[in-house]
Every structure is written in structure tokens, then in C-alpha cells.
Design a protein around this motif. Structure first.
Motif, PDB file in Angstrom:
ATOM      1  N   ALA A 139       0.817  -1.213   0.000  1.00 51.87           N
ATOM      2  CA  ALA A 139       0.000   0.000   0.000  1.00 51.87           C
ATOM      3  C   ALA A 139       0.849   1.261   0.000  1.00 51.87           C
ATOM      4  O   ALA A 139       0.402   2.325  -0.444  1.00 51.87           O
ATOM      5  CB  ALA A 139      -0.946  -0.001   1.197  1.00 51.87           C
ATOM      6  N   GLN A 140       2.094   1.148   0.483  1.00 60.79           N
ATOM      7  CA  GLN A 140       2.973   2.315   0.486  1.00 60.79           C
ATOM      8  C   GLN A 140       3.325   2.758  -0.931  1.00 60.79           C
ATOM      9  O   GLN A 140       3.627   3.936  -1.176  1.00 60.79           O
ATOM     10  CB  GLN A 140       4.241   1.999   1.277  1.00 60.79           C
ATOM     11  N   GLN A 143       3.364   6.790  -3.869  1.00 61.62           N
ATOM     12  CA  GLN A 143       4.277   7.301  -4.893  1.00 61.62           C
ATOM     13  C   GLN A 143       3.758   7.075  -6.307  1.00 61.62           C
ATOM     14  O   GLN A 143       4.357   7.553  -7.260  1.00 61.62           O
ATOM     15  CB  GLN A 143       5.655   6.647  -4.743  1.00 61.62           C
ATOM     16  N   PHE A 144       2.630   6.360  -6.418  1.00 61.36           N
ATOM     17  CA  PHE A 144       2.093   6.023  -7.741  1.00 61.36           C
ATOM     18  C   PHE A 144       1.526   7.274  -8.414  1.00 61.36           C
ATOM     19  O   PHE A 144       0.602   7.885  -7.925  1.00 61.36           O
ATOM     20  CB  PHE A 144       1.000   4.964  -7.602  1.00 61.36           C
ATOM     21  N   GLN A 145       2.093   7.633  -9.558  1.00 55.98           N
ATOM     22  CA  GLN A 145       1.594   8.743 -10.365  1.00 55.98           C
ATOM     23  C   GLN A 145       1.123   8.182 -11.701  1.00 55.98           C
ATOM     24  O   GLN A 145       1.942   7.719 -12.498  1.00 55.98           O
ATOM     25  CB  GLN A 145       2.700   9.791 -10.584  1.00 55.98           C
ATOM     26  N   LYS A 162      -6.062  -2.309  -5.472  1.00 58.58           N
ATOM     27  CA  LYS A 162      -5.600  -3.689  -5.621  1.00 58.58           C
ATOM     28  C   LYS A 162      -4.078  -3.729  -5.580  1.00 58.58           C
ATOM     29  O   LYS A 162      -3.418  -2.710  -5.391  1.00 58.58           O
ATOM     30  CB  LYS A 162      -6.145  -4.278  -6.916  1.00 58.58           C
ATOM     31  N   THR A 163      -3.530  -4.918  -5.744  1.00 55.28           N
ATOM     32  CA  THR A 163      -2.079  -5.093  -5.697  1.00 55.28           C
ATOM     33  C   THR A 163      -1.383  -4.187  -6.713  1.00 55.28           C
ATOM     34  O   THR A 163      -1.800  -4.101  -7.867  1.00 55.28           O
ATOM     35  CB  THR A 163      -1.725  -6.556  -5.981  1.00 55.28           C
ATOM     36  N   ILE A 164      -0.344  -3.520  -6.264  1.00 57.39           N
ATOM     37  CA  ILE A 164       0.486  -2.716  -7.165  1.00 57.39           C
ATOM     38  C   ILE A 164       1.733  -3.535  -7.478  1.00 57.39           C
ATOM     39  O   ILE A 164       2.459  -3.971  -6.570  1.00 57.39           O
ATOM     40  CB  ILE A 164       0.861  -1.374  -6.526  1.00 57.39           C
ATOM     41  N   PHE A 165       1.960  -3.761  -8.750  1.00 58.55           N
ATOM     42  CA  PHE A 165       3.097  -4.576  -9.183  1.00 58.55           C
ATOM     43  C   PHE A 165       4.251  -3.681  -9.621  1.00 58.55           C
ATOM     44  O   PHE A 165       4.040  -2.643 -10.257  1.00 58.55           O
ATOM     45  CB  PHE A 165       2.694  -5.484 -10.355  1.00 58.55           C
TER      46      PHE A 165
END
Length: 300
Positions: free
Chosen positions: A64-65, A69-71, A102-105
Motif C-alpha cells: 500500500a505504500q 508514490q504512484f503517479q 488492488k495489488t500494485i506490481f
């Protein structure tokens, strides 16, 4: 135990388990706070022990962290159920949820991927590069062209005959239906991972379909080209996240969007053109349909 009977405490935190259909891991109740937004391959929870699930909760918190930072630099819609591939090409991240729940890969976890028309690959990606394969769909549609045109002519002749008999268009009658399968059913995406919980992620999207009342190969191909453009957009986006710097178009053939029709075997083209010209003059077919059929018969 009934639906409203007192339940054992949560096997994770010991808290109260609420709800009519609470979650369970290894036969033990898990409260909704601990269970959280679980995103695992189908059936994975059934194979977990409580300790396995504790480990997954730790992974989930760490994962989740990445959301912070996800842009989102690109998003690709896929299918009817709001499946959306979202990409962060700067940080090389991928998620299959527009809200990033959901899961970030991480791109480094992707081993390879393939996009298929049913079981036939049209794109394959790996560290070696992006492979594009020719699709058989345009040729199949070309092969079906005569059948489609004959059906359209049949329908228009029947409609013309009904008008001559004074029958209203709203009258109930057994209207012909074009009950012929499309060249393929679905686009299928498979992404393979080196990941603690995911080996492969799969998704599918229906391919174009014919209008059962009045099929048109040109409409079909227009939809197909839009779909294949989306597949290419998706393939290139995965490549940028997973394999930056790898060649994008290592080809064994281009995506064939259409070829000139060859003259139909054993068909008297002149006689057929004359027959369709008569249908045009009778108003049964349009000028556009006549021109398309003429080009097909002449192979141009």
C-alpha cells in the motif's frame, strides 16, 4: 451455528467478528478490519493458514505504500467490468484498478506477457522485446464477405417483396438472422510474474460482433482496428514499465489490417456485376454496396 449466532473472535486480532457472512481463513473467523481489501488469485485464501494470512497482511501494508508514490501516467480500459490497467512509467509500477486499491506490481516483477485472440498470440512481450504477430482476422472477414453480402441482399429482397405486398415493416414475421460466428470471441491478456502471491494475472475482453439483422464487414473491421489499437497500446505500456529499453517492435510480421480481395474462384465476375447492377437499379442495394461488391469481384 446460525447466521446470527455468536461467533468466535477474530483469529488475527481477537476482536469481535461482525456481519452475516464473515470471512474465514483456514476455518477461522477473520474480522473485516483484518481481512481488509484482499487481492489474491482465485482460491488462494482457501490454501492459507492463519499465519500465512498474517504474512499476507504485512505484504499488503508494505504494498500500500507504493500507492503514495504512484503517479498515473497512462490508463488503458479493458472489458465491460471496469477493468483498467493503470501505469506509472516513471516509477515502473502497474495496477489493475483505477483507484489503486488492488495489488500494485513493480515492473521488475513482470517476467513476460501475451495478448491473444482466443488462443492465438498477437503480442508477446519479454526482456527480449515486443513481438507482433499477424492476425488472421482480416483474412477471415474477407473470406466471409461474399456470405455477408448474400445475406444482406436476401434481407433487402425480402423487405422489397413485403413492401410490394403492402405489408407493414412492423408486421411480425420471421426476419432472417445472421447466425454465423465471428472470427474470434475474445482478446485474452496473460501477465506472468515473479511475485510472492501472483504467478499470472489474466483478463479478457470480448471481440467485435456482427449486427445480426444487417451485418457489415466494414463495421466489423472498424471495431476490430479500434480494439487491436487498444491491445497495442496496452502491450507498449507494459513494455515501458517492465522492460524499458527493450526493442518494442521485434516483428515476425505486421498486424494485417486488410488486404486487397482476390477474384473469387469459379465466379463469372461480369455476370455477377450485372446482377448486382440490376439490384442497384431496383433500389434493393445502395451505390456504396454495389461499388464494394464490384471491387471484390474484380479483385481491386
Amino acid at each position: 451455528m446460525g447466521l446470527f449466532s455468536k461467533k468466535d473472535p477474530c483469529a488475527i486480532c481477537g476482536g469481535k467478528v461482525k456481519g452475516i457472512f464473515p470471512s474465514k481463513i483456514d476455518g477461522q473467523y477473520i474480522c473485516s478490519d483484518c481481512y481488509g481489501v484482499t487481492d489474491l488469485p482465485s482460491g488462494a485464501e482457501k490454501k492459507m493458514s492463519v499465519e500465512d494470512f498474517r504474512a499476507y497482511m504485512t505484504f499488503r501494508e508494505e504494498n500500500a505504500q507504493l500507492k503514495q508514490q504512484f503517479q498515473i501516467t497512462q490508463a488503458v480500459d479493458f472489458g465491460w467490468f471496469d477493468t483498467k490497467f493503470v501505469f506509472d512509467t516513471n516509477n515502473r509500477l502497474l495496477c489493475m484498478d483505477k483507484n489503486l486499491d488492488k495489488t500494485i506490481f513493480e515492473g521488475s516483477q513482470i517476467k513476460s506477457f501475451v495478448i491473444k485472440e482466443d488462443s492465438t498470440p498477437v503480442f508477446e512481450g519479454s526482456a527480449a522485446g515486443l513481438m507482433r504477430y499477424p492476425s488472421a482476422v482480416p483474412d477471415r472477414i474477407e473470406d466471409m464477405s461474399t456470405q455477408i453480402q448474400m445475406f444482406r441482399t436476401q434481407v433487402k429482397l425480402e423487405e422489397a417483396a413485403r413492401k410490394l405486398r403492402g405489408q407493414d415493416e412492423q408486421d411480425n414475421y420471421d426476419r432472417p438472422r445472421f447466425d454465423v460466428p465471428e472470427p474470434f470471441e475474445k482478446f485474452n491478456v496473460e501477465i506472468y510474474f515473479d511475485h510472492p502471491y501472483w504467478d499470472v494475472f489474466t483478463a479478457d475482453m470480448s471481440g467485435p460482433s456482427f449486427d445480426d439483422d444487417m451485418p457489415d464487414e466494414r463495421d466489423y473491421m472498424h471495431s476490430y482496428k479500434e480494439n487491436i489499437a487498444t491491445m497495442e497500446q496496452l502491450a507498449r505500456a507494459i513494455m515501458r514499465v517492465a522492460f524499458p529499453g527493450a526493442p518494442e517492435t521485434k516483428q515476425t510480421g505486421g498486424i494485417v489490417m486488410g488486404t486487397a480481395a482476390a477474384p473469387a474462384a469459379n465466379v463469372d465476375a461480369v455476370a455477377e456485376i450485372k446482377r448486382y447492377k440490376d439490384l442497384l437499379e431496383q433500389g434493393v442495394i445502395t451505390e456504396e454496396e454495389f461499388t464494394a461488391k464490384k471491387k471484390q469481384l474484380l479483385g481491386i
